[in-house]
Write a protein that holds these residues in place. Structure first.
Motif, PDB file in Angstrom:
ATOM      1  N   ASN A   1       0.839  -1.205   0.000  1.00 33.83           N
ATOM      2  CA  ASN A   1       0.000   0.000   0.000  1.00 33.83           C
ATOM      3  C   ASN A   1       0.872   1.252   0.000  1.00 33.83           C
ATOM      4  O   ASN A   1       0.579   2.231  -0.696  1.00 33.83           O
ATOM      5  CB  ASN A   1      -0.921   0.005   1.226  1.00 33.83           C
ATOM      6  CG  ASN A   1      -2.146  -0.868   1.040  1.00 33.83           C
ATOM      7  OD1 ASN A   1      -2.600  -1.095  -0.077  1.00 33.83           O
ATOM      8  ND2 ASN A   1      -2.685  -1.374   2.142  1.00 33.83           N
TER       9      ASN A   1
ATOM     10  N   LYS B 221       2.540   1.709  -3.424  1.00 34.68           N
ATOM     11  CA  LYS B 221       1.559   2.167  -4.408  1.00 34.68           C
ATOM     12  C   LYS B 221       1.186   3.637  -4.193  1.00 34.68           C
ATOM     13  O   LYS B 221       1.151   4.435  -5.151  1.00 34.68           O
ATOM     14  CB  LYS B 221       0.301   1.299  -4.339  1.00 34.68           C
ATOM     15  CG  LYS B 221      -0.823   1.729  -5.290  1.00 34.68           C
ATOM     16  CD  LYS B 221      -2.035   0.832  -5.126  1.00 34.68           C
ATOM     17  CE  LYS B 221      -3.122   1.208  -6.123  1.00 34.68           C
ATOM     18  NZ  LYS B 221      -3.630   2.596  -5.941  1.00 34.68           N
ATOM     19  N   ASN B 222       0.921   4.002  -2.941  1.00 36.45           N
ATOM     20  CA  ASN B 222       0.403   5.344  -2.668  1.00 36.45           C
ATOM     21  C   ASN B 222       1.482   6.407  -2.529  1.00 36.45           C
ATOM     22  O   ASN B 222       1.307   7.537  -2.988  1.00 36.45           O
ATOM     23  CB  ASN B 222      -0.455   5.318  -1.396  1.00 36.45           C
ATOM     24  CG  ASN B 222      -1.667   4.416  -1.541  1.00 36.45           C
ATOM     25  OD1 ASN B 222      -2.256   4.325  -2.613  1.00 36.45           O
ATOM     26  ND2 ASN B 222      -2.026   3.719  -0.467  1.00 36.45           N
TER      27      ASN B 222
ATOM     28  N   ARG C 202      -5.660  -3.097  -6.042  1.00 37.15           N
ATOM     29  CA  ARG C 202      -5.720  -3.261  -4.598  1.00 37.15           C
ATOM     30  C   ARG C 202      -4.614  -4.242  -4.214  1.00 37.15           C
ATOM     31  O   ARG C 202      -4.703  -5.428  -4.519  1.00 37.15           O
ATOM     32  CB  ARG C 202      -7.080  -3.804  -4.162  1.00 37.15           C
ATOM     33  CG  ARG C 202      -8.215  -2.790  -4.235  1.00 37.15           C
ATOM     34  CD  ARG C 202      -9.475  -3.301  -3.554  1.00 37.15           C
ATOM     35  NE  ARG C 202      -9.940  -4.562  -4.108  1.00 37.15           N
ATOM     36  CZ  ARG C 202     -10.038  -5.695  -3.428  1.00 37.15           C
ATOM     37  NH1 ARG C 202      -9.678  -5.740  -2.142  1.00 37.15           N
ATOM     38  NH2 ARG C 202     -10.491  -6.792  -4.012  1.00 37.15           N
TER      39      ARG C 202
ATOM     40  N   SER D  41      -3.936  -5.733  -1.587  1.00 32.16           N
ATOM     41  CA  SER D  41      -4.422  -6.877  -0.806  1.00 32.16           C
ATOM     42  C   SER D  41      -4.975  -7.968  -1.718  1.00 32.16           C
ATOM     43  O   SER D  41      -4.814  -9.162  -1.438  1.00 32.16           O
ATOM     44  CB  SER D  41      -5.499  -6.428   0.180  1.00 32.16           C
ATOM     45  OG  SER D  41      -6.602  -5.846  -0.499  1.00 32.16           O
TER      46      SER D  41
END
Length: 427
Positions: free
Chosen positions: A238, A241-242, A408, A410
């Motif tokens: 995460n 990615k962010n 996503r 996850s």
């Protein structure tokens, strides 16, 4: 590296006394009889060179010639193949009932699980077996029995372009937040790729593991089962990615399409601010006049719990029944002199304690000190798992999607975990 096999037959001789001064008998004992005269050992090896001039064939030719002068009695047939084909070559030879006596390739667990390999203590003299770096020897074990002999190793560090950092008034990052802040500054100054994130199919499993370790987890949990979709691993992706990819800090090529070789090449052109690299990048950067620095991989709030280590493996097949002769030859292969010579030729780390200590004490090898210091604490791929080859292949093909615009993490990690669990259950 070429795709055609480079073959050379050379004659070497083995006596009752090994290169280490200890007779190598099966079971690691010091007794035994002389090697059978006129036997032939076949060795298939990988090519670590990047041109004909430094092909691994030259290393093996030199080593075997030296052995020939000292030991009468055995012929050794050495075949060197590129990394693109060597594993497949050995696999086919074994399937055809023509296993080589020795193979120096990327993985051993499949063959060990099928009972096709000698145990290491059936081959090497006790001093040679005890000389392996302990962390690497442990990685060569299946069910606490060692079948894989480490042949080459390396660790990874974070490389940064010194000139770009100095011009921007930056210091090497020690945490994720510092890495992201440095990347933002570099981007504002026009650096094309502040941080190179190669999650393309060439070696995505390596970049992925480095980041999972820096996030506090890894590919497997404390009991040794796969845990790709752990909370920590999801948090790591995460963040990637962010905070990196989503902020445009990883360059013009999407990470899922960026291969490690291309990232290295861009670094040597001065287009990359930071990336994870192994020792060979030092020489490549120096040839192009790029000043670089190296620091341990940053973790979430400080230094990562461990760095990633990589090892390639030597193994010996039982099919031809030449265990004693193989052990004699490998005792010589793993002498301090030969291990050091190979490591120097290909910018790799020694796999034995004696050679590692010699390298650490040599002022000419000071640039390798940071990599050497990381080796004992390094985490290696779960190579003892027969499922690792398939899991690694899946990661190479899929993990880049986890940092895509609409992804996503996850979900991607969850899918990979499902496949890994299925592969693990069939071991």
């Amino acid at each position: 590296m070429g795709k055609s096999a480079v073959r050379r037959r050379v004659t070497v001789f083995i006596s009752m006394v090994s290169a280490m001064g200890v007779t190598a008998a099966l079971g690691g004992c010091s007794g035994g009889t002389a090697a059978t005269p006129n036997a032939t050992l076949k060795l298939v090896a990988a090519d670590y060179g990047d041109s004909e001039a430094n092909s691994s064939q030259k290393y093996w030719d030199k080593l075997v010639k030296e052995y020939e002068k000292k030991n009468p009695g055995i012929e050794i047939d050495v075949s060197v193949y590129s990394w693109n084909e060597v594993d497949a070559k050995v696999k086919q030879m074994v399937a055809d009932g023509e296993a080589p006596d020795m193979a120096q390739i990327g993985a051993y667990a499949d063959y060990a699980a099928k009972g096709q390999l000698y145990e290491v203590n059936q081959l090497l003299s006790i001093p040679v077996q005890a000389d392996f770096v302990s962390r690497l020897a442990e990685a060569g074990e299946v069910g606490r029995v060692q079948y894989g002999m480490p042949f080459a190793s390396s660790t990874r560090l974070l490389f940064y372009n010194k000139e770009l950092f100095d011009e921007a008034g930056l210091t090497p990052p020690r945490s994720w937040s510092e890495l992201a802040a440095a990347a933002r500054t570099l981007k504002s100054r026009g650096v094309e790729t502040p941080y190179a994130l190669p999650l393309g199919p060439e070696e995505a499993q390596a970049e992925t593991m480095m980041w999972l370790l820096s996030g506090g987890d890894g590919y497997t949990g404390t009991i040794g089962s796969y845990g790709l979709d752990s909370d920590q691993n999801i948090a790591t992706f995460n963040w990637l990615k962010n905070d990196l990819v989503g902020k445009g800090l990883t360059g013009p090529t999407p990470p899922g399409k960026l291969n490690r070789a291309d990232a290295f090449e861009a670094f040597t052109r001065g287009e990359v601010g930071m990336l994870n690299g192994h020792p060979s990048l030092m020489q490549a950067a120096e040839k192009r006049g790029v000043e670089y620095g190296m620091v341990p991989m940053p973790g979430v709030d400080g230094r990562a719990k461990a760095t990633m280590g990589v090892a390639d493996w030597m193994m010996a097949f039982k099919e031809n029944g030449n265990g004693e002769e193989i052990g004699e030859f490998l005792d010589f292969v793993y002498s301090k002199k030969n291990v050091l010579e190979f490591s120097h030729e290909y910018n790799l780390l020694p796999v034995t304690t004696s050679a590692s200590e010699a390298m650490a004490a040599d002022k000419n090898d000071k640039d390798l000190d940071p990599f050497l210091s990381e080796l004992e604490n390094a985490e290696l791929y779960p190579v003892a798992k027969t499922s690792w080859a398939q899991v690694s292949a899946d990661i190479k093909q899929q993990i880049g999607k986890a940092v895509g615009p609409n992804a996503r993490p996850s979900a991607v990690l969850g899918s990979l975990q499902q496949a890994a669990s299925a592969a693990e259950s069939s071991e």
